[in-house]
Design a protein around this motif. Structure first.
Motif, mmCIF file in Angstrom:
data_model
loop_
_atom_site.group_PDB
_atom_site.id
_atom_site.type_symbol
_atom_site.label_atom_id
_atom_site.label_comp_id
_atom_site.label_asym_id
_atom_site.label_seq_id
_atom_site.Cartn_x
_atom_site.Cartn_y
_atom_site.Cartn_z
ATOM 1 N N MET A 290 0.848 -1.186 0.000
ATOM 2 C CA MET A 290 0.000 0.000 0.000
ATOM 3 C C MET A 290 0.883 1.236 0.000
ATOM 4 N N LEU A 291 0.465 2.233 -0.777
ATOM 5 C CA LEU A 291 1.208 3.483 -0.867
ATOM 6 C C LEU A 291 0.275 4.664 -0.651
ATOM 7 N N LEU A 292 0.828 5.713 -0.049
ATOM 8 C CA LEU A 292 0.167 7.004 0.007
ATOM 9 C C LEU A 292 1.058 7.988 -0.725
ATOM 10 N N LEU A 293 0.541 8.633 -1.749
ATOM 11 C CA LEU A 293 1.295 9.596 -2.545
ATOM 12 C C LEU A 293 0.725 10.991 -2.332
ATOM 13 N N ASP A 294 1.602 11.983 -2.356
ATOM 14 C CA ASP A 294 1.082 13.346 -2.307
ATOM 15 C C ASP A 294 0.658 13.772 -3.709
ATOM 16 N N LEU B 262 -7.359 11.114 -1.641
ATOM 17 C CA LEU B 262 -7.487 11.434 -0.226
ATOM 18 C C LEU B 262 -7.823 12.913 -0.119
ATOM 19 N N ARG B 263 -8.881 13.232 0.627
ATOM 20 C CA ARG B 263 -9.333 14.620 0.704
ATOM 21 C C ARG B 263 -9.311 15.140 2.141
ATOM 22 N N ALA B 264 -9.075 16.427 2.259
ATOM 23 C CA ALA B 264 -9.178 17.133 3.534
ATOM 24 C C ALA B 264 -9.822 18.482 3.241
ATOM 25 N N ASN B 265 -10.909 18.772 3.944
ATOM 26 C CA ASN B 265 -11.653 20.012 3.696
ATOM 27 C C ASN B 265 -12.059 20.138 2.223
ATOM 28 N N ASP B 266 -12.525 19.023 1.680
ATOM 29 C CA ASP B 266 -13.011 18.955 0.298
ATOM 30 C C ASP B 266 -11.929 19.227 -0.742
ATOM 31 N N ASN C 214 9.193 9.072 -6.909
ATOM 32 C CA ASN C 214 8.133 9.923 -7.430
ATOM 33 C C ASN C 214 7.453 9.203 -8.597
ATOM 34 N N TYR C 215 6.130 9.081 -8.519
ATOM 35 C CA TYR C 215 5.380 8.332 -9.526
ATOM 36 C C TYR C 215 4.500 9.225 -10.393
ATOM 37 N N SER C 216 4.853 10.505 -10.438
ATOM 38 C CA SER C 216 4.047 11.447 -11.214
ATOM 39 C C SER C 216 4.076 11.164 -12.714
ATOM 40 N N SER C 217 5.092 10.448 -13.181
ATOM 41 C CA SER C 217 5.178 10.138 -14.614
ATOM 42 C C SER C 217 4.417 8.866 -14.981
ATOM 43 N N ALA D 45 4.461 9.326 0.407
ATOM 44 C CA ALA D 45 4.304 9.905 1.735
ATOM 45 C C ALA D 45 4.227 8.831 2.815
ATOM 46 N N ALA D 46 3.815 7.624 2.433
ATOM 47 C CA ALA D 46 3.734 6.501 3.377
ATOM 48 C C ALA D 46 3.702 5.200 2.584
ATOM 49 N N ALA D 47 4.212 4.133 3.206
ATOM 50 C CA ALA D 47 4.212 2.816 2.561
ATOM 51 C C ALA D 47 4.088 1.742 3.629
ATOM 52 N N SER D 48 3.352 0.696 3.317
ATOM 53 C CA SER D 48 3.193 -0.413 4.261
ATOM 54 C C SER D 48 4.534 -1.115 4.466
ATOM 55 N N THR D 49 4.682 -1.742 5.632
ATOM 56 C CA THR D 49 5.951 -2.408 5.954
ATOM 57 C C THR D 49 5.757 -3.883 6.323
ATOM 58 N N VAL D 50 4.604 -4.445 5.976
ATOM 59 C CA VAL D 50 4.375 -5.879 6.142
ATOM 60 C C VAL D 50 3.776 -6.429 4.855
ATOM 61 N N ASP D 51 4.015 -7.729 4.614
ATOM 62 C CA ASP D 51 3.466 -8.342 3.407
ATOM 63 C C ASP D 51 2.111 -8.967 3.696
ATOM 64 N N VAL D 52 1.574 -9.669 2.699
ATOM 65 C CA VAL D 52 0.224 -10.208 2.793
ATOM 66 C C VAL D 52 0.082 -11.219 3.932
ATOM 67 N N LYS D 53 1.193 -11.808 4.372
ATOM 68 C CA LYS D 53 1.168 -12.758 5.482
ATOM 69 C C LYS D 53 1.490 -12.105 6.820
#
Length: 331
Positions: free
Chosen positions: A105-109, A197-201, A136-139, A115-123
């Motif tokens: 799982m990733l959180l991107l700005d 992801l939204r904050a204050n619309d 950066n994954y903007s491309s 901005a954040a990434a999970s540190t455990v696998d599916v197990k």
């Protein structure tokens, strides 16, 4: 030897009735049995496609639920590796362990930075995702779709009632660089589910869940174990590329291999499925060695308002083997 010849030879060897009568009776019986096989295989493919779409529908909604957690919007803790320093990463770990489905799982700005990434696998075992920070994954094509608000809402051949769901971008089966950074260059190809992801619309970032096809492969194995004769199964993406191919459960030959683009091959059942069709057909693959295969095919046309991925399912086996398996169950 064809099924007809085998049945005739058996009956004649016992001298039960004259040859002409035997032939007529056997032809009628064979046609009835083959029709039964075709109906069964068409049903197998359709049911399997429905099951796939129900699972994808659930994953479609997961990511929209995840972004509602207020812990994710605390940007003062973003960009810090590890669940202890980054509450969003800690929340991701809880979801990964709870769902036992997602590999990463990733959180991107809004600029595409991690901005954040999970540190455990599916197990639930630890993984090192620290190398993702600074990436950066903007491309990426999928990130650009997210920025434009291009969510997965409809497909050409989806059922009309399944063109309702919106708010999630589904990233089709692909090799994901982020997965390779964490799991190595041979990381499993994945499907992605992303939502804003939204904050204050206002959109402040994007949450992305990546899952491999392992759960679908397990579904195929379970299907084969529970289905008469354990026929071969192939799952195709929207372009006709074979994502999953499993030989018959008894280990027989299979004329379909992973990575092949069946839309470019002489495979009428695949073409019919990719055009939105459902049913059964005959096909003589290169591996069939002159024996005809029965192929149940189905376009997965969505579920619960979700349009689906445009995937198709083929369930197939040699006609003789499929018919023999059904006769064995009846006897």
């Amino acid at each position: 030897m064809t099924l007809t010849k085998k049945l005739i030879a058996t009956c004649v060897s016992f001298g039960l009735v004259p040859l002409l009568v035997v032939t007529a009776l056997v032809l009628v019986a064979e046609k009835s049995l083959e029709k039964n096989v075709e109906t069964s295989f068409a049903s197998y493919a359709d049911s399997f496609g429905e099951k796939i779409d129900r699972i994808l529908y659930e994953r479609y909604g997961d990511v929209q639920a995840f972004v509602l957690n207020p812990a994710v919007t605390d940007r003062t803790r973003w960009y810090k590796a590890g669940a202890e320093q980054n509450p969003a990463a800690g929340l991701m770990n809880e979801f990964v362990k709870l769902y036992s489905t997602y590999d990463l799982m990733l959180l991107l700005d809004t600029d595409g930075k991690v901005a954040a990434a999970s540190t455990v696998d599916v197990k639930g075992s630890p993984i090192d995702s620290s190398s993702l920070y600074g990436q950066n994954y903007s491309s990426s094509a999928w990130f650009k779709d997210l920025q434009r608000g291009q969510f997965t809402t409809m497909r050409q051949h989806s059922a009309k009632e399944n063109n309702l769901a919106s708010g999630t971008l589904v990233i089709d089966h692909h090799v994901e660089p982020a997965m390779q950074l964490v799991y190595g260059p041979k990381a499993e190809a994945v499907i992605g589910f992303a939502a804003p992801l939204r904050a204050n619309d206002k959109v402040i970032g994007y949450w992305v869940n990546f899952m491999s096809l392992v759960s679908f492969k397990e579904m195929v194995e379970q299907f084969q174990r529970s289905t008469v004769g354990g026929p071969a199964v192939a799952i195709l993406d929207e372009a006709g590329r074979v994502m999953i191919a499993r030989k018959p459960f008894d280990g027989g030959e299979d004329g379909i291999t992973e990575g092949v683009v069946l839309s470019e091959q002489d495979c009428p059942p695949a073409r019919k499925a990719l055009s939105g069709g459902k049913g059964a057909d005959r096909w003589e693959s290169q591996a069939a060695q002159g024996d005809e295969e029965v192929v149940g095919y189905a376009y997965a046309d969505g579920s619960m308002g979700f349009a689906g991925m445009g995937w198709s399912v083929l369930v197939h086996d040699h006609m003789d083997q499929a018919a023999a398996a059904i006769l064995k169950v009846r006897s």
